[in-house]
Design an enzyme around this catalytic site. Structure first.
Site, PDB file in Angstrom:
ATOM      1  N   GLY A  14       0.826  -1.204   0.000  1.00  0.00           N
ATOM      2  CA  GLY A  14       0.000   0.000   0.000  1.00  0.00           C
ATOM      3  C   GLY A  14       0.859   1.252   0.000  1.00  0.00           C
ATOM      4  O   GLY A  14       2.057   1.217  -0.313  1.00  0.00           O
ATOM      5  N   PHE A 141     -12.665  18.848   8.245  1.00  0.00           N
ATOM      6  CA  PHE A 141     -12.752  17.485   8.764  1.00  0.00           C
ATOM      7  C   PHE A 141     -12.926  17.552  10.276  1.00  0.00           C
ATOM      8  O   PHE A 141     -12.722  18.597  10.897  1.00  0.00           O
ATOM      9  CB  PHE A 141     -11.477  16.696   8.401  1.00  0.00           C
ATOM     10  CG  PHE A 141     -11.697  15.588   7.395  1.00  0.00           C
ATOM     11  CD1 PHE A 141     -12.424  15.804   6.241  1.00  0.00           C
ATOM     12  CD2 PHE A 141     -11.155  14.327   7.586  1.00  0.00           C
ATOM     13  CE1 PHE A 141     -12.613  14.799   5.298  1.00  0.00           C
ATOM     14  CE2 PHE A 141     -11.326  13.309   6.665  1.00  0.00           C
ATOM     15  CZ  PHE A 141     -12.066  13.540   5.521  1.00  0.00           C
ATOM     16  N   GLN A 255     -10.432   2.376  16.513  1.00  0.00           N
ATOM     17  CA  GLN A 255     -11.368   3.442  16.130  1.00  0.00           C
ATOM     18  C   GLN A 255     -12.563   2.900  15.351  1.00  0.00           C
ATOM     19  O   GLN A 255     -12.414   2.037  14.494  1.00  0.00           O
ATOM     20  CB  GLN A 255     -10.660   4.480  15.267  1.00  0.00           C
ATOM     21  CG  GLN A 255     -11.555   5.667  14.886  1.00  0.00           C
ATOM     22  CD  GLN A 255     -10.821   6.699  14.060  1.00  0.00           C
ATOM     23  OE1 GLN A 255     -10.747   6.601  12.842  1.00  0.00           O
ATOM     24  NE2 GLN A 255     -10.253   7.697  14.732  1.00  0.00           N
ATOM     25  N   HIS A 257     -15.549   4.256  12.869  1.00  0.00           N
ATOM     26  CA  HIS A 257     -15.932   5.398  12.038  1.00  0.00           C
ATOM     27  C   HIS A 257     -17.436   5.613  12.175  1.00  0.00           C
ATOM     28  O   HIS A 257     -18.212   4.657  12.126  1.00  0.00           O
ATOM     29  CB  HIS A 257     -15.574   5.137  10.577  1.00  0.00           C
ATOM     30  CG  HIS A 257     -15.596   6.364   9.727  1.00  0.00           C
ATOM     31  ND1 HIS A 257     -16.775   6.993   9.353  1.00  0.00           N
ATOM     32  CD2 HIS A 257     -14.586   7.089   9.172  1.00  0.00           C
ATOM     33  CE1 HIS A 257     -16.478   8.046   8.607  1.00  0.00           C
ATOM     34  NE2 HIS A 257     -15.163   8.131   8.488  1.00  0.00           N
ATOM     35  N   LEU A 267     -17.450   2.247   4.030  1.00  0.00           N
ATOM     36  CA  LEU A 267     -17.196   3.613   4.477  1.00  0.00           C
ATOM     37  C   LEU A 267     -17.918   4.654   3.633  1.00  0.00           C
ATOM     38  O   LEU A 267     -17.920   4.585   2.406  1.00  0.00           O
ATOM     39  CB  LEU A 267     -15.684   3.887   4.418  1.00  0.00           C
ATOM     40  CG  LEU A 267     -15.236   5.317   4.721  1.00  0.00           C
ATOM     41  CD1 LEU A 267     -15.473   5.654   6.182  1.00  0.00           C
ATOM     42  CD2 LEU A 267     -13.758   5.487   4.379  1.00  0.00           C
ATOM     43  N   GLU A 270     -15.811  10.961   5.815  1.00  0.00           N
ATOM     44  CA  GLU A 270     -16.022  12.088   6.719  1.00  0.00           C
ATOM     45  C   GLU A 270     -16.166  13.391   5.934  1.00  0.00           C
ATOM     46  O   GLU A 270     -16.693  14.376   6.443  1.00  0.00           O
ATOM     47  CB  GLU A 270     -14.835  12.180   7.685  1.00  0.00           C
ATOM     48  CG  GLU A 270     -15.021  13.151   8.823  1.00  0.00           C
ATOM     49  CD  GLU A 270     -14.004  12.919   9.925  1.00  0.00           C
ATOM     50  OE1 GLU A 270     -13.396  13.901  10.379  1.00  0.00           O
ATOM     51  OE2 GLU A 270     -13.835  11.758  10.351  1.00  0.00           O
ATOM     52  N   ARG A 301     -13.789  11.450  15.766  1.00  0.00           N
ATOM     53  CA  ARG A 301     -14.563  10.258  15.417  1.00  0.00           C
ATOM     54  C   ARG A 301     -14.985   9.440  16.624  1.00  0.00           C
ATOM     55  O   ARG A 301     -16.089   8.879  16.654  1.00  0.00           O
ATOM     56  CB  ARG A 301     -13.744   9.389  14.462  1.00  0.00           C
ATOM     57  CG  ARG A 301     -13.625   9.984  13.079  1.00  0.00           C
ATOM     58  CD  ARG A 301     -12.719   9.159  12.206  1.00  0.00           C
ATOM     59  NE  ARG A 301     -12.668   9.722  10.866  1.00  0.00           N
ATOM     60  CZ  ARG A 301     -11.885   9.262   9.902  1.00  0.00           C
ATOM     61  NH1 ARG A 301     -11.077   8.240  10.141  1.00  0.00           N
ATOM     62  NH2 ARG A 301     -11.894   9.809   8.703  1.00  0.00           N
ATOM     63  N   HIS A 369     -12.989   0.829  12.043  1.00  0.00           N
ATOM     64  CA  HIS A 369     -12.380   1.544  10.919  1.00  0.00           C
ATOM     65  C   HIS A 369     -10.860   1.548  10.933  1.00  0.00           C
ATOM     66  O   HIS A 369     -10.232   1.417   9.890  1.00  0.00           O
ATOM     67  CB  HIS A 369     -12.886   2.983  10.915  1.00  0.00           C
ATOM     68  CG  HIS A 369     -12.371   3.819   9.784  1.00  0.00           C
ATOM     69  ND1 HIS A 369     -12.616   3.511   8.461  1.00  0.00           N
ATOM     70  CD2 HIS A 369     -11.619   4.957   9.775  1.00  0.00           C
ATOM     71  CE1 HIS A 369     -12.041   4.421   7.678  1.00  0.00           C
ATOM     72  NE2 HIS A 369     -11.427   5.299   8.451  1.00  0.00           N
ATOM     73  N   GLU A 394      -0.518   2.104   9.152  1.00  0.00           N
ATOM     74  CA  GLU A 394      -1.455   1.583  10.154  1.00  0.00           C
ATOM     75  C   GLU A 394      -0.904   0.360  10.878  1.00  0.00           C
ATOM     76  O   GLU A 394      -1.331   0.055  11.992  1.00  0.00           O
ATOM     77  CB  GLU A 394      -2.791   1.238   9.494  1.00  0.00           C
ATOM     78  CG  GLU A 394      -3.911   0.974  10.472  1.00  0.00           C
ATOM     79  CD  GLU A 394      -5.270   0.805   9.814  1.00  0.00           C
ATOM     80  OE1 GLU A 394      -6.223   0.438  10.531  1.00  0.00           O
ATOM     81  OE2 GLU A 394      -5.385   1.038   8.591  1.00  0.00           O
ATOM     82  N   ARG A 405      -7.264   8.681  16.233  1.00  0.00           N
ATOM     83  CA  ARG A 405      -6.655   9.483  15.171  1.00  0.00           C
ATOM     84  C   ARG A 405      -7.702  10.382  14.527  1.00  0.00           C
ATOM     85  O   ARG A 405      -8.893  10.064  14.503  1.00  0.00           O
ATOM     86  CB  ARG A 405      -6.001   8.590  14.124  1.00  0.00           C
ATOM     87  CG  ARG A 405      -6.968   7.969  13.138  1.00  0.00           C
ATOM     88  CD  ARG A 405      -6.226   7.513  11.887  1.00  0.00           C
ATOM     89  NE  ARG A 405      -7.101   6.817  10.965  1.00  0.00           N
ATOM     90  CZ  ARG A 405      -7.852   7.423  10.051  1.00  0.00           C
ATOM     91  NH1 ARG A 405      -7.872   8.740   9.969  1.00  0.00           N
ATOM     92  NH2 ARG A 405      -8.608   6.715   9.227  1.00  0.00           N
ATOM     93  N   SER A 410      -4.490   9.642   8.748  1.00  0.00           N
ATOM     94  CA  SER A 410      -4.003   8.291   8.467  1.00  0.00           C
ATOM     95  C   SER A 410      -3.390   8.199   7.078  1.00  0.00           C
ATOM     96  O   SER A 410      -2.258   7.737   6.918  1.00  0.00           O
ATOM     97  CB  SER A 410      -5.137   7.274   8.594  1.00  0.00           C
ATOM     98  OG  SER A 410      -4.709   6.006   8.162  1.00  0.00           O
TER      99      SER A 410
END
Length: 661
Positions: A14, A141, A255, A257, A267, A270, A301, A369, A394, A405, A410
């Site tokens: 990633g 955000f 966390q 979401h 998802l 946000e 969050r 999340h 992550e 967070r 992230s």
């Protein structure tokens, strides 16, 4: 036994893994990236809303700086973050955003003049400056004082991943796809690489490297309802844990979401709420101002998710055959805005819910999340316990997020930590003493041990089904280690997980195929995931306070006096059913921002005895340096620049803060 040598082995394809690989490759080191899937299919692509970087381009971001971003990040973490690392992050984020632009990332850009936005459910006209024409645009955000989140409509992660992947190809970074690291090779002091399974042929290979980096993302699939992709099972965390040497940090910090669509948990960014979307209950009432009058839908969050679940508990949820939910209303944003800035949200709603979000409200409920915990590292990204093992993104507990967070931090961390840690990996490889000098007999021992484990599973006559064990684990985690936690449920959850771990040692397979065999993969992954689940549940049981995303109903206060600590989890004994926990104390006297109220959520915390003293020192320093600029004051409060790679220590330019001025 096939052995592959390289300078740097990156486990995970990633954004974090690719950026580390690019950094090391640019410094002249050979890099191999291992990926379960083609890199452009990595879960980084799922990030929608944007990445935070204090560019201060848009008018609602005017006055933003590293200082403001730092404070937002530390408050968001509920003072669980490593503040030096947070400083490193906020200083480098603008550089990372601009680097991506130079690589061809099509950031949404500022158009000067008047435009209409939704703020607090009202249409407001704001005027963008002519000086900002063509600069990177930013949106609002949660948990932030300024509009700071850089975006590409609502497909930011997708665009960032494609850009980074293309750059990795350009730099000549070698990627081995459909390859899974199932164990780290080490001698108890130094990591030398990994035992890797080819997911197509089933062949085991040894990859030996000067430096090994874990960038495998999160562990969302520990839970039944998660926004994470099916490959986010925490295996990178688990193979570090199974060394018995490397520790994991803050695994109880998970966390949720606020806006996963019901029932799938996919998802919804946000950015919907950042752009002005509202949360409504069964009566159509906008309820967040009742709980959080200042930040409303844009509290952090952890706070929004708890308020939503609290509201459902009060009987205000919308009943459906999939359970209760609440509504996300983005209809007030208008069709043009949705079709241009929230296109992915529109497609998700049409494809998975059969609704047009420009006309109908979206059914949402909090879903797992993000995993704040991960492989514990120091500021260079290296494990303090196992030399030569690095981690970023992550999968790491670098620890800029603490116990919660902020949205946008992230996907920013992936490229920022990738930039920073990639340089430190290159520094590590440059040192002559860090060459690979491991006895091949030990390498063979690791490969043979993993081969024996897989053969034992294939030959087992056991009665347990790996898929059923996995589902039971997910149900326990969502029920006992979810948004609201309490001692009784956590104790019960830990006991159930221990029994599942014991049962997992008696898994039987119907398919004996050594190559492509989903049943075999589920078996060895489930065994690893159960250990990981126990670090989460047991850490949560032992932490008798509430901090960030870790909320204990029986201990509802944040307790800085007793619990201003970072949890470390180790799995020393292969036959154990519980991790060994240790704690790192956070030093208030070294903090630039001592603990206090976050600006949202409850104010009922227990102060650390050193907080008042440190606040007094800070006021004295600021008074003494009234004539100095903000950089000098910050350096006096908490030096950090010397911890950054030399080329990343420079200042960041803004419209109102030109470097030549």
């Amino acid at each position: 036994m096939k052995v592959i040598f390289t300078d740097v082995l990156v486990i995970g394809g990633g954004l974090a893994g690719l950026r580390m690989g690019i950094g090391a490759k640019r410094r002249g080191h050979e890099v191999i990236v291992l990926s379960l899937v083609p890199p452009k299919r990595s879960h980084s692509a799922a990030a929608q809303g944007g990445m935070q970087a204090s560019l201060a381009n848009v008018i609602k971001g005017q006055g933003d700086s590293e200082d403001v971003h730092f404070e937002d990040t530390v408050r968001g973490s509920d003072w669980g973050a490593d503040q030096e690392v947070a400083r490193m992050f906020v200083n480098t984020a603008p550089k990372a955003a601009r680097e991506l632009a130079a690589w061809g990332l099509p950031w949404s850009r500022v158009t000067p003049g008047d435009r209409q936005v939704i703020i607090n459910s009202q249409k407001v006209t704001i005027t963008e400056r002519e000086e900002a024409r063509g600069l990177i645009a930013q949106r609002d955000f949660g948990g932030t004082k300024k509009w700071r989140t850089c975006y590409v409509a609502d497909g930011t992660g997708h665009a960032m991943l494609y850009t980074a992947s293309d750059r990795a190809i350009c730099e000549g970074v070698e990627v081995h796809e459909r390859a899974e690291a199932i164990a780290l090779i080490h001698d108890g002091k130094r990591c030398y690489g990994a035992v890797v399974r080819d997911l197509i042929t089933g062949e085991l290979r040894a990859y030996l490297a000067k430096a090994t980096a874990i960038a495998t993302g999160g562990a969302g699939k520990l839970y039944r309802v998660t926004t994470n992709a099916v490959i986010c099972e925490g295996i990178g965390h688990a193979i570090a844990l199974e060394t018995g040497i490397a520790g994991l940090g803050n695994m109880e910090a998970v966390q949720f979401h606020p806006t996963g669509i019901v029932p799938l948990g996919i998802l919804v960014t946000e950015g919907c709420r950042g752009d002005g979307g509202l949360l409504r209950d069964v009566d159509g009432h906008r309820f967040m101002p009742d709980y959080e009058p200042e930040k409303k839908e844009l509290a952090s969050r952890d706070v929004v998710s708890r308020r939503m679940e609290e509201h459902i508990r009060k009987g205000k949820g919308v009943k459906s055959r999939f359970g209760e939910h609440l509504w996300l209303d983005i209809t007030l944003l208008g069709r043009h805005h949705i079709e241009h800035n929230l296109r992915e949200v529109k497609e998700i709603c049409e494809s998975f819910l059969g609704i047009d979000p420009a006309e109908k409200w979206i059914p949402v409920r909090p879903a797992q999340h993000y995993t704040m915990g991960g492989v514990r590292t120091n500021h260079t990204g290296e494990s303090p316990h196992l030399k030569g093992l690095f981690a970023a993104g992550e999968a790491a507990c670098w620890d800029m997020h603490g116990f919660n967070r902020l949205g946008g931090n992230s996907v920013a961390e992936t490229v920022v930590a990738g930039m920073i840690v990639g340089e430190f990996i290159a520094d590590f490889c440059d040192k002559p003493e860090n060459t690979v000098a491991m006895p091949m007999g030990l390498v063979e021992e690791f490969v043979e041990r993993e081969e024996a484990k897989l053969q034992a599973l294939l030959n087992s006559k056991g009665s347990e089904n790996a898929f059923k064990l996995n589902v039971e684990m997910q149900e326990i985690m969502i029920r006992s280690v979810g948004i609201f936690r309490n001692g009784d449920a956590l104790k019960e959850g830990v006991e159930h997980l221990q029994k599942l771990l014991e049962r997992s040692r008696n898994i039987g397979l119907t398919s004996k195929a050594p190559g492509v065999n989903p049943e075999l993969v589920a078996a060895y992954r489930t065994q690893k995931m159960l250990k990981l689940a126990l670090t989460v549940a047991y850490g949560a049981l032992q932490r008798t306070e509430s901090r960030g995303a870790h909320f204990r109903e029986d201990y509802p206060h944040r307790d800085d006096q007793q619990w201003l600590k970072r949890t470390l989890s180790f799995w020393r004994d292969e036959n154990a059913t519980l991790p060994e926990l240790q704690y790192e104390t956070l030093d208030v006297m070294k903090m630039e921002l001592p603990p206090g109220w976050r600006g949202y959520g409850a104010k009922d915390y227990i102060d650390h005895p050193d907080t008042a003293k440190r606040l007094g020192e800070i006021e004295e320093i600021k008074k003494r340096m009234e004539s100095k600029d903000r950089f000098a004051v910050q350096e006096a409060l908490m030096p950090f620049r010397d911890k950054l790679p030399g080329e990343l220590r420079g200042l960041n330019e803004r419209i109102d803060e030109p470097l030549n001025g």
